[in-house]
Design an enzyme around this catalytic site. Sequence first.
Site, mmCIF file in Angstrom:
data_model
loop_
_atom_site.group_PDB
_atom_site.id
_atom_site.type_symbol
_atom_site.label_atom_id
_atom_site.label_comp_id
_atom_site.label_asym_id
_atom_site.label_seq_id
_atom_site.Cartn_x
_atom_site.Cartn_y
_atom_site.Cartn_z
ATOM 1 N N SER A 1 -7.287 -15.889 -27.551
ATOM 2 C CA SER A 1 -5.960 -14.898 -27.746
ATOM 3 C C SER A 1 -4.938 -15.900 -27.381
ATOM 4 C CB SER A 1 -6.323 -13.922 -26.510
ATOM 5 O OG SER A 1 -6.550 -14.361 -25.078
ATOM 6 N N LYS B 1 -6.556 -3.202 -29.389
ATOM 7 C CA LYS B 1 -5.458 -3.875 -30.268
ATOM 8 C C LYS B 1 -5.518 -3.446 -31.748
ATOM 9 C CE LYS B 1 -6.783 -7.541 -26.999
ATOM 10 N NZ LYS B 1 -5.580 -7.048 -25.924
ATOM 11 N N HIS C 1 -9.849 -9.870 -30.286
ATOM 12 C CA HIS C 1 -8.617 -10.223 -31.288
ATOM 13 C C HIS C 1 -9.199 -10.267 -32.958
ATOM 14 C CE1 HIS C 1 -5.367 -10.497 -28.554
ATOM 15 N NE2 HIS C 1 -6.078 -10.768 -27.588
#
Length: 400
Positions: A188, A248, A216
């Site tokens: 990240s 996300k 992610h």
Amino acid sequence: MAVKRHPTKYLGEEYQRLVRENLNWELKILETASEPICIVNGKKVLMLCANNYLNLATHPKVVKAMIEATQKYGAGAGSDRSISGNMTLHEELDSRLAKFKNAPASLTFQTGFMANEGVIPQLAGKGDLFVSDELNHGSIIDGVRLSHADRAIFKHKDVEDLARVMDEAEKHDPPYNHIWILTDGVFSMDGDTAPLREIAKIAKEHGAGVYVDDAHGEGVLGEGGRGIVNHYKLTREEVHVEMGTFSKAFGVIGGHITGGEDLRNFAYNKARSWLLSGAVPPGVAAACIAAIDVLETEPQHVRKVWENRAHLLEGLQDAGFDTGNTETPIIPVMCGRSKAAKDLADYLWSKEIFVLPIFYPMVARDKARIRVQVCTKHTTEQLNRAIEAFKEGGKKLGII
Ligand code: PMP
């Protein structure tokens, strides 16, 4: 005689220390929806630090699903899923996600953090071993800390070092019962990806489990955003736990694990964060299902985020910035010391650009950076404006 102590004075002292050392968070307030142009602390800015990669947080289908489910089923689920809060929508979300991931089963959690913190400590205990990439996310680290298993760290993405650690582990007497290799899929703070194929190969040689946190990577990597396991064309026999989040690219909130039926059954009977905490509201579950629908039916969002990422990365690199080893829409702009990262972020803020300075203890002291995150709805004009402002600020502060 009683010791002279004050119950809370140290809290203020510690905060002052963080401020003195430039290590404190300055919270900003988002006053509009998370969109490319939004109002933060009263100022209209270009958003370049949201995890909302595909802008699904404001996608009409996702928002509509949340409203309709809330009207029909209420604001809350009324209980933990383990007691009376396991609604049809939660079960539907679990199975929709498993189908999307082309896997036998998924189990969704309230957050990704809770998935890691709940599942990891149950996978291994006394007589077992966790082997972890040195740059893994804090929720993996905390999950490991909650377990009674031994721990070993391998150098970031370094498969030779991983092989060395695994060979070392084989010498342990008595032999370890279970070994798990833990890695982020996309890191990240750097935007680079784990060498998952090589990791899976080493794991197989040692009969070890592989646990990947793809928070992610989902929505970004793999066919239609199916994530890193799909990206590397690995099977569920090679990667045993694929963990992720709905907070996300999916644009909502919630965590999950995906793998075999045994994993799901094990996890919902053992993970304390799942067993002992309230279920996500029905509106959240419905919005997550709608986000999966969007990914399955509207591939243009994933395509566009990659186009935007290529444009911004090229601009920043041409300007002379060190952007590390990014392979995804997370672009680190390396600044060195904390102060340089903070000063550059302040400069960009003065130019109405909102980015996040990242510094110790999130990254090493001399690896402070600005983390830039691109999304689908950024326009070329907006990205060009960001590149120009980075260039001016970088020159002014002697970073480029
Ligand atoms: N893993 C990684 C790699 C993350 O970046 C994050 C979010 N910062 C999490 C897990 C936690 O996810 P969530 O926001 O769903 O708690």
